[in-house]
Design a protein around this motif. Structure first.
Motif, PDB file in Angstrom:
ATOM      1  N   LYS A  37       0.825  -1.204   0.000  1.00 20.12           N
ATOM      2  CA  LYS A  37       0.000   0.000   0.000  1.00 20.12           C
ATOM      3  C   LYS A  37       0.864   1.261   0.000  1.00 20.12           C
ATOM      4  O   LYS A  37       0.587   2.232  -0.705  1.00 20.12           O
ATOM      5  N   GLU A  38       1.960   1.244   0.790  1.00 17.17           N
ATOM      6  CA  GLU A  38       2.854   2.394   0.859  1.00 17.17           C
ATOM      7  C   GLU A  38       3.571   2.620  -0.474  1.00 17.17           C
ATOM      8  O   GLU A  38       3.732   3.752  -0.928  1.00 17.17           O
ATOM      9  N   SER A  39       3.997   1.509  -1.106  1.00 14.35           N
ATOM     10  CA  SER A  39       4.660   1.618  -2.405  1.00 14.35           C
ATOM     11  C   SER A  39       3.714   2.202  -3.451  1.00 14.35           C
ATOM     12  O   SER A  39       4.104   3.042  -4.270  1.00 14.35           O
ATOM     13  N   GLN A  40       2.463   1.770  -3.428  1.00 15.78           N
ATOM     14  CA  GLN A  40       1.479   2.284  -4.371  1.00 15.78           C
ATOM     15  C   GLN A  40       1.210   3.770  -4.124  1.00 15.78           C
ATOM     16  O   GLN A  40       1.072   4.555  -5.070  1.00 15.78           O
ATOM     17  N   ARG A  41       1.172   4.157  -2.841  1.00 12.08           N
ATOM     18  CA  ARG A  41       0.942   5.564  -2.519  1.00 12.08           C
ATOM     19  C   ARG A  41       2.084   6.453  -3.033  1.00 12.08           C
ATOM     20  O   ARG A  41       1.857   7.513  -3.621  1.00 12.08           O
ATOM     21  N   LEU A  42       3.322   5.979  -2.819  1.00 13.60           N
ATOM     22  CA  LEU A  42       4.471   6.743  -3.290  1.00 13.60           C
ATOM     23  C   LEU A  42       4.512   6.810  -4.811  1.00 13.60           C
ATOM     24  O   LEU A  42       4.872   7.836  -5.393  1.00 13.60           O
ATOM     25  N   LYS A  43       4.156   5.718  -5.454  1.00 12.88           N
ATOM     26  CA  LYS A  43       4.142   5.685  -6.915  1.00 12.88           C
ATOM     27  C   LYS A  43       3.150   6.705  -7.465  1.00 12.88           C
ATOM     28  O   LYS A  43       3.437   7.435  -8.419  1.00 12.88           O
ATOM     29  N   GLU A  44       1.969   6.757  -6.849  1.00 11.98           N
ATOM     30  CA  GLU A  44       0.964   7.718  -7.293  1.00 11.98           C
ATOM     31  C   GLU A  44       1.389   9.150  -6.989  1.00 11.98           C
ATOM     32  O   GLU A  44       1.085  10.072  -7.740  1.00 11.98           O
ATOM     33  N   HIS A  45       2.121   9.320  -5.861  1.00 13.30           N
ATOM     34  CA  HIS A  45       2.551  10.663  -5.473  1.00 13.30           C
ATOM     35  C   HIS A  45       3.590  11.228  -6.437  1.00 13.30           C
ATOM     36  O   HIS A  45       3.533  12.405  -6.808  1.00 13.30           O
ATOM     37  N   PHE A  46       4.556  10.388  -6.841  1.00 13.06           N
ATOM     38  CA  PHE A  46       5.648  10.867  -7.670  1.00 13.06           C
ATOM     39  C   PHE A  46       5.379  10.751  -9.165  1.00 13.06           C
ATOM     40  O   PHE A  46       6.105  11.328  -9.963  1.00 13.06           O
ATOM     41  N   SER A  47       4.367  10.000  -9.548  1.00 13.30           N
ATOM     42  CA  SER A  47       4.061   9.857 -10.967  1.00 13.30           C
ATOM     43  C   SER A  47       3.485  11.173 -11.487  1.00 13.30           C
ATOM     44  O   SER A  47       2.624  11.771 -10.843  1.00 13.30           O
ATOM     45  N   PRO A  48       3.987  11.673 -12.653  1.00  8.74           N
ATOM     46  CA  PRO A  48       3.420  12.913 -13.211  1.00  8.74           C
ATOM     47  C   PRO A  48       1.960  12.712 -13.585  1.00  8.74           C
ATOM     48  O   PRO A  48       1.562  11.672 -14.091  1.00  8.74           O
ATOM     49  N   LYS A  49       1.171  13.725 -13.273  1.00 12.88           N
ATOM     50  CA  LYS A  49      -0.248  13.624 -13.592  1.00 12.88           C
ATOM     51  C   LYS A  49      -0.483  13.708 -15.094  1.00 12.88           C
ATOM     52  O   LYS A  49      -1.427  13.187 -15.638  1.00 12.88           O
ATOM     53  N   PHE A  50       0.435  14.450 -15.771  1.00 15.87           N
ATOM     54  CA  PHE A  50       0.336  14.546 -17.228  1.00 15.87           C
ATOM     55  C   PHE A  50       1.713  14.909 -17.764  1.00 15.87           C
ATOM     56  O   PHE A  50       2.563  15.400 -17.041  1.00 15.87           O
ATOM     57  N   THR A  51       1.951  14.666 -19.033  1.00 11.07           N
ATOM     58  CA  THR A  51       3.233  14.945 -19.660  1.00 11.07           C
ATOM     59  C   THR A  51       3.019  15.836 -20.875  1.00 11.07           C
ATOM     60  O   THR A  51       2.190  15.532 -21.732  1.00 11.07           O
ATOM     61  N   ILE A  52       3.770  16.959 -20.913  1.00  5.50           N
ATOM     62  CA  ILE A  52       3.699  17.853 -22.060  1.00  5.50           C
ATOM     63  C   ILE A  52       4.980  17.670 -22.868  1.00  5.50           C
ATOM     64  O   ILE A  52       6.081  17.855 -22.352  1.00  5.50           O
TER      65      ILE A  52
END
Length: 245
Positions: free
Chosen positions: A51-66
């Motif tokens: 659960k913690e790994s998934q939370r960190l992944k979602e936190h650091f993953s860019p919401k969008f890429t330009i």
């Protein structure tokens, strides 16, 4: 008075059938009880870690890429990538007016993508250069003469020769380099350091313009600012560095 009440149960850990005196007994022995407790704790720890790994992944993953193709304005690095050239070439083109940019601060220059495309459209079509007459080279510098005149090291001399394809030959067992080409390089790329009397140390340039160590060196490299080593310090031309700001 003791009770003779018994009931048959199935151990929740090992699966064996056993006789118990309570309907709530879950294990056939203390070993099974302890083993199942450890298994449950281990599984809970694994689930918590996931659960913690998934939370960190979602936190650091860019919401969008330009991407560059989606942008109307480009930085120095993005312009270099967009045009397929080096950052140094971008700076050279900016300084000689080949392309236009907007300076937002000492550290930030932006380019309109449409201006870059317009510049490419309006430039003359490529023409094959007219062959020039080959003039023999009769004047040379030795490596040591270049080092002494321009106050640079042996490694840097050979780097200049290699990157600029400056003609060289062997005379009397020593490497000799075209005098005309060397002087032309230092005339266009760097001032003759023998005429420079006022210098900054890297630390002085950092403190005055609030730059990091790497930012000072990047500007020295990108703008071909004269530098030389004095003892254990590398010093850069005060006049040339101040001109940037």
């Amino acid at each position: 008075m003791s009770s003779n009440f018994t009931v048959q149960r199935i151990c929740e850990y090992c699966g064996n059938e056993f006789t118990a005196q309570k309907t709530t007994t879950r294990y056939c022995s203390k070993n099974c009880n302890g083993s199942d407790y450890k298994r449950n704790k281990r599984q809970a720890s694994i689930e918590q870690s996931n659960k913690e790994s998934q939370r960190l992944k979602e936190h650091f993953s860019p919401k969008f890429t330009i991407t560059i193709k989606d942008k109307d304005t480009l930085t120095i690095s993005e312009t270099a990538s967009y045009l397929g050239i080096s950052r140094r070439t971008v700076y050279n083109w900016l300084n000689n007016g080949t392309i236009k940019g907007t300076r937002l601060s000492n550290r930030k220059v932006l380019f309109l993508k449409e201006d870059l495309l317009s510049t490419l459209r309006n430039n003359k079509a490529y023409e094959r250069p007219t062959p020039t007459e080959c003039i023999p080279i009769i004047e040379f510098y030795t490596i040591n003469e270049i080092k002494d005149k321009y106050n640079i090291g042996t490694t840097w001399v050979y780097k200049i020769i290699r990157e600029n394809k400056i003609p060289k030959t062997r005379i009397g067992g020593k490497t000799n380099v075209s005098k005309k080409h060397i002087e032309s390089y230092f005339k266009t790329k760097r001032a003759d350091v023998s005429t420079i009397t006022i210098w900054y140390t890297i630390k002085e340039a950092q403190d005055k313009y609030h730059l990091s160590h790497d930012q000072v060196y990047n500007r020295v490299h990108d703008y071909d600012i004269p530098k030389k080593r004095m003892g254990k310090f590398v010093k850069i031309s005060k006049l040339h560095f101040d001109e940037l700001f």
